[in-house]
Design an enzyme around this catalytic site. Structure first.
Site, PDB file in Angstrom:
ATOM      1  N   ASP A 195      33.311  34.529   1.757  1.00 56.81           N
ATOM      2  CA  ASP A 195      33.759  33.177   2.079  1.00 56.81           C
ATOM      3  C   ASP A 195      34.686  33.271   3.285  1.00 56.81           C
ATOM      4  O   ASP A 195      35.837  33.713   3.160  1.00 56.81           O
ATOM      5  CB  ASP A 195      34.492  32.551   0.897  1.00 56.81           C
ATOM      6  CG  ASP A 195      33.565  32.201  -0.260  1.00 56.81           C
ATOM      7  OD1 ASP A 195      32.516  32.860  -0.400  1.00 56.81           O
ATOM      8  OD2 ASP A 195      33.899  31.283  -1.041  1.00 56.81           O
TER       9      ASP A 195
ATOM     10  N   LYS B 145      31.133  25.165   2.917  1.00 58.12           N
ATOM     11  CA  LYS B 145      32.105  24.955   1.845  1.00 58.12           C
ATOM     12  C   LYS B 145      33.212  24.051   2.355  1.00 58.12           C
ATOM     13  O   LYS B 145      33.637  24.169   3.507  1.00 58.12           O
ATOM     14  CB  LYS B 145      32.648  26.323   1.411  1.00 58.12           C
ATOM     15  CG  LYS B 145      33.763  26.308   0.388  1.00 58.12           C
ATOM     16  CD  LYS B 145      34.182  27.739   0.074  1.00 58.12           C
ATOM     17  CE  LYS B 145      35.438  27.793  -0.790  1.00 58.12           C
ATOM     18  NZ  LYS B 145      35.880  29.196  -1.041  1.00 58.12           N
TER      19      LYS B 145
ATOM     20  N   LYS C  36      29.157  24.178  -1.284  1.00 61.02           N
ATOM     21  CA  LYS C  36      30.222  24.529  -2.225  1.00 61.02           C
ATOM     22  C   LYS C  36      31.427  23.629  -2.022  1.00 61.02           C
ATOM     23  O   LYS C  36      32.176  23.801  -1.060  1.00 61.02           O
ATOM     24  CB  LYS C  36      30.624  25.992  -2.053  1.00 61.02           C
ATOM     25  CG  LYS C  36      31.744  26.450  -3.005  1.00 61.02           C
ATOM     26  CD  LYS C  36      32.051  27.928  -2.821  1.00 61.02           C
ATOM     27  CE  LYS C  36      33.252  28.363  -3.660  1.00 61.02           C
ATOM     28  NZ  LYS C  36      33.557  29.810  -3.497  1.00 61.02           N
TER      29      LYS C  36
END
Length: 330
Positions: free
Chosen positions: A167, A230, A266
């Site tokens: 991430d 995300k 996400k």
């Protein structure tokens, strides 16, 4: 009823089941054409919680689905190896065997466990044989302001330690200054450093100023090779919201229409209630379709969410709510 995904590793990693996003050349005409009608997006988002309500067995099925899409997360300064091992044990067995038996459901797991680089090896060891991937937050998380060469090296070290998902955080200044070439180049280099590990690009949407910036940053990151986009680090003052989510998943839909490539989504930060999880799943199903309701294409970045889902499932089975302290995360 919805069926939760299997717990094999193939169910989690998109590059194992779908064509991985190779990225495309930066197309500034496409980027400049992207707009966001804020008032229309906010009106559409406001209708979702009221219109999408499911009850009883259907609610239980949606909540089980939500569990399989959780990146069970601990990102605290006081993280310890023992806490991470407990979190990994929870990821393996997120719901009590008694509740699952009452629901006639086989064992399920969370979608992944998400930790800082320092805890990657601990998490990998604790999850060995489970098929649950380890995600590492990287690139100077959460601000992304450390020297660029160190951010790239952090990615490589996390991959070497066993993380199969990274991430990364983008440099928000590139978006705020409209320097799309710099953002694209950054994303390409980070994607390259990830190698076989798939990359989730964190936009930190609460710091991007406008929904148009969110839409354009989403597109640039996908062009640069992101496997997921995300919302947030969870450390900003504003994290995942429905208007931001609608903006980002419509960017995903447009990218898929143009390239045929599936990009995951996400939402992270601030999603702590079971009813909110169902709202997000309904939004995904309506805007992207049922294929995106699998953990290889959708994740919640959360920790406390699982506890509330457990309480709702226990209430569904027994008719009684349990105390929150009976569902510790780590």
């Amino acid at each position: 009823m919805l069926q939760p995904a299997t717990t094999s590793q193939d169910a989690h990693l998109p590059q194992l089941t779908l064509t991985r996003n190779p990225g495309v050349d930066l197309d500034m005409n496409w980027v400049r054409s992207v707009q966001a009608n804020t008032s229309a997006i906010e009106r559409r988002a406001a209708t979702l919680p009221a219109r999408r309500s499911v009850k009883k067995d259907y609610q239980a099925a949606w909540l089980l689905k939500a569990i399989t899409c959780i990146d069970l997360t601990t990102l605290s300064g006081d993280d310890t190896a023992a806490r991470v091992r407990r979190l990994c044990a929870k990821a393996r067995h997120p719901v009590s065997a008694q509740v699952l038996a009452a629901l006639d459901m086989q064992g399920i797991t969370t979608g992944a466990v998400c930790v800082y680089h320092e805890m990657v090896e601990t998490a990998v060891a604790a999850l060995q044989g489970s098929g649950i991937p380890v995600a590492a937050v990287s690139t100077g998380f959460p601000a992304g302001l450390s020297p660029f060469d160190l951010r790239i090296e952090e990615i490589r070290r996390s991959v070497a330690a066993g993380a199969s998902e990274i991430d990364i955080v983008i440099s928000r200044r590139h978006v705020l200054e409209g320097n799309w070439q710099a953002l694209y180049d950054e994303m390409r280099e980070m994607r390259s450093a990830c190698g076989d590990a798939h990359v989730k690009a964190i936009l930190a949407t609460g710091e991007l100023g406008t929904l148009r910036n969110v839409a354009r940053a989403s597109l640039i990151c996908m062009m640069g090779g992101a496997d997921f986009i995300k919302t947030s680090t969870g450390k900003e003052s504003v994290n995942a919201t429905l208007p931001v989510s609608l903006t980002m998943i419509r960017a995903i839909r447009d990218y898929h229409a143009a390239t045929g490539i599936h990009i995951g989504y996400k939402p992270a930060g601030g999603i702590s209630k079971a009813k909110d999880a169902i709202t997000y799943l309904a939004l995904i199903k309506e805007e992207l379709g049922a294929r995106w309701l699998q953990p290889d294409l959708f994740r919640f970045g959360a920790s406390s969410l699982l506890g509330d889902i457990e309480r709702q499932l226990e209430h569904h089975v027994t008719g009684n709510y349990s105390a929150a302290h009976r569902h510790p995360m780590g």
